[in-house]
Enzyme design. Sequence first.
Site, mmCIF file in Angstrom:
data_model
loop_
_atom_site.group_PDB
_atom_site.id
_atom_site.type_symbol
_atom_site.label_atom_id
_atom_site.label_comp_id
_atom_site.label_asym_id
_atom_site.label_seq_id
_atom_site.Cartn_x
_atom_site.Cartn_y
_atom_site.Cartn_z
ATOM 1 C CG HIS A 203 89.003 31.918 29.823
ATOM 2 N ND1 HIS A 203 88.491 33.035 29.198
ATOM 3 C CD2 HIS A 203 90.084 32.351 30.524
ATOM 4 C CE1 HIS A 203 89.241 34.095 29.527
ATOM 5 N NE2 HIS A 203 90.202 33.711 30.322
ATOM 6 N NE ARG B 133 90.553 30.403 34.911
ATOM 7 C CZ ARG B 133 90.490 31.649 34.450
ATOM 8 N NH1 ARG B 133 91.443 32.523 34.741
ATOM 9 N NH2 ARG B 133 89.481 32.046 33.689
ATOM 10 C CE1 TYR C 31 113.387 55.721 52.945
ATOM 11 C CE2 TYR C 31 111.653 55.723 51.293
ATOM 12 C CZ TYR C 31 112.058 55.856 52.606
ATOM 13 O OH TYR C 31 111.143 56.120 53.572
ATOM 14 C CB CYS D 233 108.661 57.239 49.006
ATOM 15 S SG CYS D 233 110.202 58.092 48.637
ATOM 16 C CG MET D 234 103.960 53.524 51.747
ATOM 17 S SD MET D 234 103.806 53.111 53.476
ATOM 18 C CE MET D 234 105.038 51.863 53.681
ATOM 19 C CG ASP D 235 103.210 57.580 52.332
ATOM 20 O OD1 ASP D 235 102.429 56.634 52.194
ATOM 21 O OD2 ASP D 235 104.010 57.688 53.285
ATOM 22 N NE ARG E 206 83.868 34.248 28.944
ATOM 23 C CZ ARG E 206 84.166 33.105 28.318
ATOM 24 N NH1 ARG E 206 83.207 32.385 27.737
ATOM 25 N NH2 ARG E 206 85.411 32.677 28.272
ATOM 26 C CE LYS F 113 87.998 38.643 34.963
ATOM 27 N NZ LYS F 113 88.323 37.388 34.262
HETATM 28 C C1 LIG Z 1 88.335 37.592 32.903
HETATM 29 C C2 LIG Z 1 87.614 36.702 31.967
HETATM 30 C C3 LIG Z 1 87.171 37.175 30.719
HETATM 31 C C4 LIG Z 1 87.532 38.544 30.178
HETATM 32 O O1 LIG Z 1 88.819 38.522 29.606
HETATM 33 P P1 LIG Z 1 89.394 39.806 28.859
HETATM 34 O O2 LIG Z 1 90.719 39.385 28.343
HETATM 35 O O3 LIG Z 1 89.519 40.877 29.907
HETATM 36 O O4 LIG Z 1 88.418 40.184 27.820
HETATM 37 C C5 LIG Z 1 86.406 36.324 29.944
HETATM 38 N N1 LIG Z 1 86.104 35.074 30.365
HETATM 39 C C6 LIG Z 1 86.531 34.586 31.545
HETATM 40 C C7 LIG Z 1 86.174 33.196 31.935
HETATM 41 C C8 LIG Z 1 87.307 35.367 32.377
HETATM 42 O O5 LIG Z 1 87.756 34.872 33.550
#
Ligand SMILES: *Cc1c(COP(=O)(O)O)cnc(C)c1O
Length: 372
Positions: free
Chosen positions: A165, A135, A260, A307-309, A219, A37
């Site tokens: 999660h 969530r 700055y 700074c910005m750049d 995951r 993602k």
């Molecule tokens: C982002 C995410 C992960 C990965 O989490 P990590 O801590 O980067 O391994 C796994 N499951 C879900 C639902 C997530 O949103």
Amino acid sequence: MNMPRNRRVILPENIRKNMRALCGMVPEGVGVMAVVKADGYGHGSAPVARAALEGGASMLAVASVAEGTEIRKSGIQAPILVLGAVSRDDVDEGTESGLIQTVCSPEMVEICEKSAKEHKKQTKVHLKIDTGMGRIGVRNPAERDAVLRALAHSPHVKLTGTFTHFSDADDGPDGMEYTEHQYRIFRDMTDILDAGVLRHCANSAVIHRRPDMAMDMVRAGISLYGYPPVETGLPLKPCMRWTARISYVKEIPSGVYISYGRTFLSERPMRIATVTCGYGDGYHRCAGKAAEVLIRGKRASVVGRICMDQMMVDVTDIPDARMDDEVVLMGSSGPERITAEDLARWAGTISYEILLSAGSRVERIYDFSQEF
Ligand SMILES: *Cc1c(COP(=O)(O)O)cnc(C)c1O
């Protein structure tokens, strides 16, 4: 000289090797999903997906349908799970791209059914269960059963997986206790589902801390990119360097202000280098007080405000530093190295955000031979 002001160098070989290492540590028969993602945590979603699949990943995960479509367009056929909840706006695109969508209400199932029917296709979905993250997800058996009833009336939608999660898995013992609690709820909520429904809950922290919670699939996000959030014996390597260059070097006497707000005043004669990177490139301005960069294998401290750049660094002790030298903002140089975790500590954030911080003008290149 055709060198960009600063750029992020992605190392796909390290992604492939990290995935191989992760696949090697999960229990026999457990799949590893590569979480790609947010543009592959800033590394580029399609190149990361390709490297992760080469390394043995069995599935990909993205946040949105648009992210999934982008990967499909690059020609990748592997299963892709959209972690976010299905929506009316983009369900059709998800159906056309053959993405696995996430449902957590009867309404979402109906949205998928309508879309799949219209496209004369079967859509696969995973059921999200909220076990304490707060969530998305069904929160109790009654909500789960309502979704299952909707699925029973949706011939074009097939439930192929279910997941939850963890919110605290990278915290101390207290966090692990809460993770156990979430895990128990997940088991209780999913035990009525068919054995063929893929169960997955482990994020990076749990992969390393609790391999016994792997279930059918894990995951892997941040660990895939070389930054396991907890101690691990695995040889995981960072996959992103960030380099700039010196645009100017000057000698200053004592009593000269830099940048700055005049927060820095030289107290002795110094050599100051100006570096071609600033917060407009995604370098956290708030990291300034603690930040260091690497030049010719040595550490140089940032002086004055970023700074910005541009930013200024103290090269008094690097007498050979000169215009056009490479400046390593993240990565190694000689015996020294700066990781995303170092940058995160200086900026008061987490490695995830550092990897994702590159500004839109920062060039990204892929290098299959460089080391971090
Ligand atoms: C982002 C995410 C992960 C990965 O989490 P990590 O801590 O980067 O391994 C796994 N499951 C879900 C639902 C997530 O949103």
